[in-house]
Scaffold this active site. Structure first.
Site, mmCIF file in Angstrom:
data_model
loop_
_atom_site.group_PDB
_atom_site.id
_atom_site.type_symbol
_atom_site.label_atom_id
_atom_site.label_comp_id
_atom_site.label_asym_id
_atom_site.label_seq_id
_atom_site.Cartn_x
_atom_site.Cartn_y
_atom_site.Cartn_z
ATOM 1 N N CYS A 36 0.854 -1.189 0.000
ATOM 2 C CA CYS A 36 0.000 0.000 0.000
ATOM 3 C C CYS A 36 0.893 1.242 0.000
ATOM 4 O O CYS A 36 1.811 1.351 0.808
ATOM 5 C CB CYS A 36 -0.911 0.000 1.226
ATOM 6 S SG CYS A 36 -1.955 1.478 1.328
ATOM 7 N N ASP A 77 -7.009 38.517 -27.345
ATOM 8 C CA ASP A 77 -8.382 38.989 -27.126
ATOM 9 C C ASP A 77 -9.155 39.159 -28.436
ATOM 10 O O ASP A 77 -10.325 39.508 -28.423
ATOM 11 C CB ASP A 77 -8.380 40.287 -26.329
ATOM 12 C CG ASP A 77 -7.685 41.426 -27.045
ATOM 13 O OD1 ASP A 77 -6.871 41.146 -27.953
ATOM 14 O OD2 ASP A 77 -7.944 42.594 -26.698
ATOM 15 N N GLU A 78 -8.518 38.904 -29.570
ATOM 16 C CA GLU A 78 -9.198 38.963 -30.856
ATOM 17 C C GLU A 78 -9.480 37.547 -31.353
ATOM 18 O O GLU A 78 -8.837 36.596 -30.938
ATOM 19 C CB GLU A 78 -8.349 39.725 -31.870
ATOM 20 C CG GLU A 78 -8.155 41.184 -31.467
ATOM 21 C CD GLU A 78 -7.402 41.964 -32.509
ATOM 22 O OE1 GLU A 78 -7.611 41.696 -33.717
ATOM 23 O OE2 GLU A 78 -6.610 42.825 -32.128
ATOM 24 N N CYS A 117 -8.689 24.483 -50.840
ATOM 25 C CA CYS A 117 -9.502 23.694 -51.762
ATOM 26 C C CYS A 117 -8.859 22.326 -51.960
ATOM 27 O O CYS A 117 -7.653 22.231 -52.180
ATOM 28 C CB CYS A 117 -9.618 24.419 -53.096
ATOM 29 S SG CYS A 117 -10.537 23.493 -54.339
#
Length: 105
Positions: A20, A85-86, A94
């Site tokens: 243990c 913060d943006e 494609c």
């Protein structure tokens, strides 16, 4: 898993015995108890070599029209190009002509 009868801690195998971690209780590992199984043989996995990395599809796709060829499926990913913060910038490529463009929020 085996648990300590004294403190309910988990018993771990140490030197052929179960110990243990909490209280230090030690118990003999017997054959009737399930303990770790040691194997000497390692199973080899098959290795796949991809010749052309460009052919491997790793990005998610979306239904959006390519401004160059007009095809309607493109891969997409997000990048944080400006300050935290943006909002992120979403890029598209494609799957037909490989033209890449971006979209701002």
């Amino acid at each position: 898993m085996m648990f300590c009868p004294e403190c309910k801690g988990m018993l771990v195998p140490v030197g052929g015995k179960l110990k243990c971690r909490k209280c230090g209780y030690i118990e003999e590992a017997t054959a009737d108890k399930s303990v770790l199984k040691r194997t000497e043989k390692r199973d080899e996995k098959e290795i796949v070599i991809i010749e052309d990395a460009e052919q491997m599809a790793t990005l998610p796709t979306i239904a959006v029209r390519c401004p160059e060829c007009g095809h309607d499926i493109a891969e997409w990913w997000l990048r944080q190009l400006r300050s935290a913060d943006e909002s992120e910038v979403r890029f598209f490529r494609c799957v037909k002509c490989r033209h890449t463009w971006r979209e701002y929020d």
